[in-house]
Write a protein that holds these residues in place. Sequence first.
Motif, short mmCIF file in Angstrom:
data_model
loop_
_atom_site.label_atom_id
_atom_site.label_comp_id
_atom_site.label_asym_id
_atom_site.label_seq_id
_atom_site.Cartn_x
_atom_site.Cartn_y
_atom_site.Cartn_z
N TYR A 210 -1.89 3.66 -7.66
CA TYR A 210 -2.59 3.99 -6.40
C TYR A 210 -1.74 3.74 -5.16
N ILE A 211 -0.49 3.38 -5.38
CA ILE A 211 0.40 3.18 -4.24
C ILE A 211 0.78 4.53 -3.65
N GLN A 212 0.84 4.63 -2.34
CA GLN A 212 1.26 5.87 -1.68
C GLN A 212 2.78 5.87 -1.53
N ILE A 213 3.39 7.04 -1.68
CA ILE A 213 4.84 7.15 -1.59
C ILE A 213 5.22 8.23 -0.60
N LEU A 214 6.01 7.83 0.40
CA LEU A 214 6.52 8.77 1.39
C LEU A 214 8.02 8.88 1.22
N VAL A 215 8.49 10.08 0.89
CA VAL A 215 9.92 10.33 0.76
C VAL A 215 10.48 10.64 2.14
N GLN A 216 11.58 9.98 2.50
CA GLN A 216 12.29 10.33 3.73
C GLN A 216 13.77 10.45 3.35
N THR A 217 14.36 11.58 3.64
CA THR A 217 15.69 11.86 3.13
C THR A 217 16.41 12.90 3.98
N ASN A 218 17.70 13.04 3.72
CA ASN A 218 18.48 14.10 4.36
C ASN A 218 18.47 15.37 3.52
N PHE A 219 17.95 15.27 2.29
CA PHE A 219 18.00 16.38 1.36
C PHE A 219 16.81 17.32 1.52
N GLU A 220 17.08 18.60 1.59
CA GLU A 220 16.04 19.61 1.75
C GLU A 220 16.09 20.60 0.59
N ASP A 221 16.64 20.15 -0.52
CA ASP A 221 16.82 20.99 -1.69
C ASP A 221 15.48 21.28 -2.37
N ASP A 222 15.25 22.55 -2.72
CA ASP A 222 13.97 22.94 -3.33
C ASP A 222 13.65 22.11 -4.57
N ALA A 223 14.66 21.92 -5.43
CA ALA A 223 14.43 21.20 -6.69
C ALA A 223 14.02 19.76 -6.43
N LEU A 224 14.67 19.10 -5.47
CA LEU A 224 14.33 17.70 -5.18
C LEU A 224 12.94 17.57 -4.58
N ILE A 225 12.58 18.51 -3.71
CA ILE A 225 11.24 18.51 -3.14
C ILE A 225 10.21 18.66 -4.25
N ALA B 240 5.08 11.76 -5.23
CA ALA B 240 5.19 11.56 -3.78
C ALA B 240 4.03 12.24 -3.07
N SER B 241 3.52 11.61 -2.03
CA SER B 241 2.41 12.17 -1.26
C SER B 241 2.86 12.78 0.05
N ILE C 59 13.97 9.98 -7.93
CA ILE C 59 12.87 10.61 -8.68
C ILE C 59 12.34 9.67 -9.76
N GLU C 60 13.25 9.01 -10.47
CA GLU C 60 12.83 8.08 -11.51
C GLU C 60 12.06 6.90 -10.91
N THR C 61 12.48 6.47 -9.73
CA THR C 61 11.78 5.38 -9.05
C THR C 61 10.36 5.76 -8.71
N ILE C 62 10.18 6.98 -8.18
CA ILE C 62 8.84 7.46 -7.84
C ILE C 62 7.96 7.50 -9.09
N GLU C 63 8.50 8.04 -10.17
CA GLU C 63 7.75 8.12 -11.43
C GLU C 63 7.36 6.73 -11.91
N ARG C 64 8.27 5.78 -11.83
CA ARG C 64 8.01 4.43 -12.30
C ARG C 64 6.96 3.74 -11.43
N ASP D 113 0.82 -1.21 0.00
CA ASP D 113 0.00 0.00 0.00
C ASP D 113 0.86 1.27 0.00
N LEU D 114 1.99 1.20 0.68
CA LEU D 114 2.80 2.39 0.91
C LEU D 114 4.28 2.05 0.75
N VAL D 115 4.99 2.91 0.01
CA VAL D 115 6.44 2.78 -0.13
C VAL D 115 7.10 3.97 0.56
N ILE D 116 8.06 3.67 1.43
CA ILE D 116 8.88 4.70 2.05
C ILE D 116 10.24 4.65 1.36
N ILE D 117 10.64 5.75 0.75
CA ILE D 117 11.82 5.73 -0.09
C ILE D 117 12.75 6.90 0.19
#
Length: 223
Positions: free
Chosen positions: A83-98, A106-107, A71-76, A57-61
């Motif tokens: 309908y799978i939910q995607i939660l990004v968890q990362t050390n990166f706080e870059d505007d472009a990546l967000i 990503a949800s 990013i390519e993984t999320i798109e794929r 149901d949910l992927v934490i990536i």
Amino acid sequence: MSFVNNDHSLRIAIFDDNKNIRNTMVMILNSEIMFNVVGVYDSSKNSIKNLMSTKTDLVIIDIAASGFSGIETIERLKRELPYIQILVQTNFEDDALIYQSILAGASGYILKNGLKLTLVKAVKELRNGGSPMSPSVARKVINMVKHNMCHFSPVEQAANYKLTGREKEVLACIVKGKNYKMTGYELNISYETVRSHMKHIYEKLKVASLTELVAKSINFNIV
């Protein structure tokens, strides 16, 4: 690693190339009876088949995870399992990546530095139809929306997306910030009925994330 099967639980998969982080997340998530970790991976490569077989149901990536770029993984994932939910968890706080993560589907987007305090809360919020974000990330998203709104032209007439009356009511509640449970309560329908309507709305509006759904609804005067 073996996983307990619970048909009533939220089935979660984890992608992270850091073994310690993976183990920490499994420990945190397993503390909740309604969470069922069905897969832990150090790479997103060749993962789609596994996710389908475990009915995730949910992927934490971590978007820096090995294999495909995050990013390519999320798109794929959103393309093959829409309908799978995607939660990004990362050390990166870059505007472009967000920004790219949200556009990719990503949800939610949380930072690793507070996982013990935020992970369970974020997963519960996602399950209830929300879009969890660390406070600093949320501020960046608001600033991005403000900037982008300056470039939108008013739309005189909404396109015909063939939404039913009930779907429009559900969408209106979501756009107002209500989660699935709150929407069901307001419209006197079940949580599962709200989820079913939302699946149809996603299909009709051709969007892949809650953020994209809300933005399109507002920008094109759909509700």
